[in-house]
Design a protein around this motif. Structure first.
Motif, PDB file in Angstrom:
ATOM      1  N   ALA A 143       0.625  -1.188   0.135  1.00  0.00           N
ATOM      2  CA  ALA A 143       0.033   0.056  -0.140  1.00  0.00           C
ATOM      3  C   ALA A 143       0.873   1.291  -0.077  1.00  0.00           C
ATOM      4  O   ALA A 143       1.557   1.475   1.036  1.00  0.00           O
ATOM      5  CB  ALA A 143      -0.956   0.126   1.199  1.00  0.00           C
ATOM      6  N   LYS A 144       1.047   1.680  -1.151  1.00  0.00           N
ATOM      7  CA  LYS A 144       1.735   3.006  -1.580  1.00  0.00           C
ATOM      8  C   LYS A 144       1.021   4.294  -0.808  1.00  0.00           C
ATOM      9  O   LYS A 144       0.135   4.647  -1.012  1.00  0.00           O
ATOM     10  CB  LYS A 144       1.784   3.350  -2.810  1.00  0.00           C
ATOM     11  N   ARG A 145       1.687   5.170   0.137  1.00  0.00           N
ATOM     12  CA  ARG A 145       1.022   6.187   0.901  1.00  0.00           C
ATOM     13  C   ARG A 145       1.537   7.321  -0.124  1.00  0.00           C
ATOM     14  O   ARG A 145       2.633   7.845  -0.267  1.00  0.00           O
ATOM     15  CB  ARG A 145       1.417   6.425   2.139  1.00  0.00           C
ATOM     16  N   LEU A 146       0.559   8.234  -0.516  1.00  0.00           N
ATOM     17  CA  LEU A 146       0.669   9.336  -1.568  1.00  0.00           C
ATOM     18  C   LEU A 146       1.058  10.600  -0.854  1.00  0.00           C
ATOM     19  O   LEU A 146       0.697  10.591   0.340  1.00  0.00           O
ATOM     20  CB  LEU A 146      -0.203   9.341  -2.402  1.00  0.00           C
ATOM     21  N   ARG A 147       1.679  11.404  -1.292  1.00  0.00           N
ATOM     22  CA  ARG A 147       1.978  12.787  -0.542  1.00  0.00           C
ATOM     23  C   ARG A 147       0.681  13.535   0.036  1.00  0.00           C
ATOM     24  O   ARG A 147       0.814  14.210   0.876  1.00  0.00           O
ATOM     25  CB  ARG A 147       2.757  13.785  -1.469  1.00  0.00           C
ATOM     26  N   GLY A 148      -0.645  13.225  -0.922  1.00  0.00           N
ATOM     27  CA  GLY A 148      -1.558  14.060  -0.467  1.00  0.00           C
ATOM     28  C   GLY A 148      -2.389  13.195   0.606  1.00  0.00           C
ATOM     29  O   GLY A 148      -3.500  13.710   0.971  1.00  0.00           O
ATOM     30  N   GLY A 149      -1.707  12.186   1.094  1.00  0.00           N
ATOM     31  CA  GLY A 149      -2.457  11.453   2.141  1.00  0.00           C
ATOM     32  C   GLY A 149      -3.263  10.117   1.825  1.00  0.00           C
ATOM     33  O   GLY A 149      -3.593   9.465   2.751  1.00  0.00           O
ATOM     34  N   GLY A 150      -3.553  10.099   0.410  1.00  0.00           N
ATOM     35  CA  GLY A 150      -4.061   8.782   0.063  1.00  0.00           C
ATOM     36  C   GLY A 150      -3.425   7.682  -0.046  1.00  0.00           C
ATOM     37  O   GLY A 150      -1.969   7.585   0.137  1.00  0.00           O
ATOM     38  N   ILE A 151      -3.981   6.465  -0.122  1.00  0.00           N
ATOM     39  CA  ILE A 151      -3.199   5.102  -0.335  1.00  0.00           C
ATOM     40  C   ILE A 151      -3.694   4.563  -1.622  1.00  0.00           C
ATOM     41  O   ILE A 151      -4.925   4.626  -1.777  1.00  0.00           O
ATOM     42  CB  ILE A 151      -3.515   4.354   1.091  1.00  0.00           C
ATOM     43  N   VAL A 152      -2.635   3.915  -2.226  1.00  0.00           N
ATOM     44  CA  VAL A 152      -3.027   3.366  -3.635  1.00  0.00           C
ATOM     45  C   VAL A 152      -2.074   1.908  -3.566  1.00  0.00           C
ATOM     46  O   VAL A 152      -0.960   1.813  -3.193  1.00  0.00           O
ATOM     47  CB  VAL A 152      -2.903   4.270  -4.575  1.00  0.00           C
ATOM     48  N   PRO A 153      -2.984   0.763  -4.048  1.00  0.00           N
ATOM     49  CA  PRO A 153      -1.894  -0.226  -4.107  1.00  0.00           C
ATOM     50  C   PRO A 153      -1.006  -0.325  -5.175  1.00  0.00           C
ATOM     51  O   PRO A 153      -1.243   0.176  -6.221  1.00  0.00           O
ATOM     52  CB  PRO A 153      -3.087  -1.315  -4.682  1.00  0.00           C
ATOM     53  N   ALA A 154       0.280  -0.713  -4.906  1.00  0.00           N
ATOM     54  CA  ALA A 154       1.361  -0.826  -5.735  1.00  0.00           C
ATOM     55  C   ALA A 154       1.656  -2.256  -5.962  1.00  0.00           C
ATOM     56  O   ALA A 154       1.937  -2.862  -5.002  1.00  0.00           O
ATOM     57  CB  ALA A 154       2.408   0.040  -5.497  1.00  0.00           C
ATOM     58  N   ILE A 155       1.868  -2.536  -7.273  1.00  0.00           N
ATOM     59  CA  ILE A 155       2.473  -4.062  -7.537  1.00  0.00           C
ATOM     60  C   ILE A 155       3.893  -3.458  -8.042  1.00  0.00           C
ATOM     61  O   ILE A 155       4.375  -2.672  -8.917  1.00  0.00           O
ATOM     62  CB  ILE A 155       1.775  -4.748  -8.575  1.00  0.00           C
TER      63      ILE A 155
END
Length: 163
Positions: A97-109
């Motif tokens: 789970a990649k934490r983005l600078r804006g605070g969101g989280i996105v799955p990363a493969i």
């Protein structure tokens, strides 16, 4: 943090993005497991992330006109100052789970390539932004948070002994 807490933390992060994973809403990154071979012994390079300081392997986003293994090699140079021969064929994949600078989280493969280090340089683009350190495979595996990456790191010595 204990091994068990690292596992729970990694899985808890992935649970938050399960819906995105199932929809195929993932980002892709490319990484290198950097290895130094000393006959029967193998060392694996880990670096700290810039944001949290946790132990990771060099990785980054795709680059125009570069193949995945070339990106992995470039990231290893920029983030850790290592030069070596990278395998074109992926060694494996892991999800986090990649934490983005804006605070969101996105799955990363993450597509991972083995890189046999021939040289380390004292001056490289991200010098001073990260800690760079060599570990034996068991130590390295115990320090990374992602369970799939942990498993891959543990497999490196057996893979190298069977080539």
């Amino acid at each position: 943090m204990s091994d068990e807490r690292l596992y729970r933390s990694a899985f808890a992060d992935l649970v938050t993005v399960t819906g995105q994973i199932l929809r195929g809403d993932c980002i892709t990154q490319y990484a290198a497991i950097c290895v130094r071979d000393h006959g029967d012994d193998v060392d694996i390079l880990l670096i700290t992330s810039r944001d949290t300081g946790r132990w990771v392997i060099p990785k980054g986003w795709g680059m125009r006109n570069k193949k995945a293994h070339q990106v992995a090699r470039r990231e290893a140079w920029e983030e850790a100052g290592v030069i070596g021969k990278v395998k074109k064929k992926p060694f494996g994949f892991y999800t986090y789970a990649k934490r983005l600078r804006g605070g969101g989280i996105v799955p990363a493969i993450v597509q991972v390539h083995l890189l046999h280090v021939h040289e380390t340089r004292a001056d490289f683009p991200e010098l001073g932004q990260r800690v760079v350190r060599w570990f034996n495979p068991s130590e390295a595996a115990s320090l990374v948070k992602e369970p799939e990456l942990r498993s891959m790191v543990r497999q490196v010595p057996a893979y190298l002994n069977h080539r």
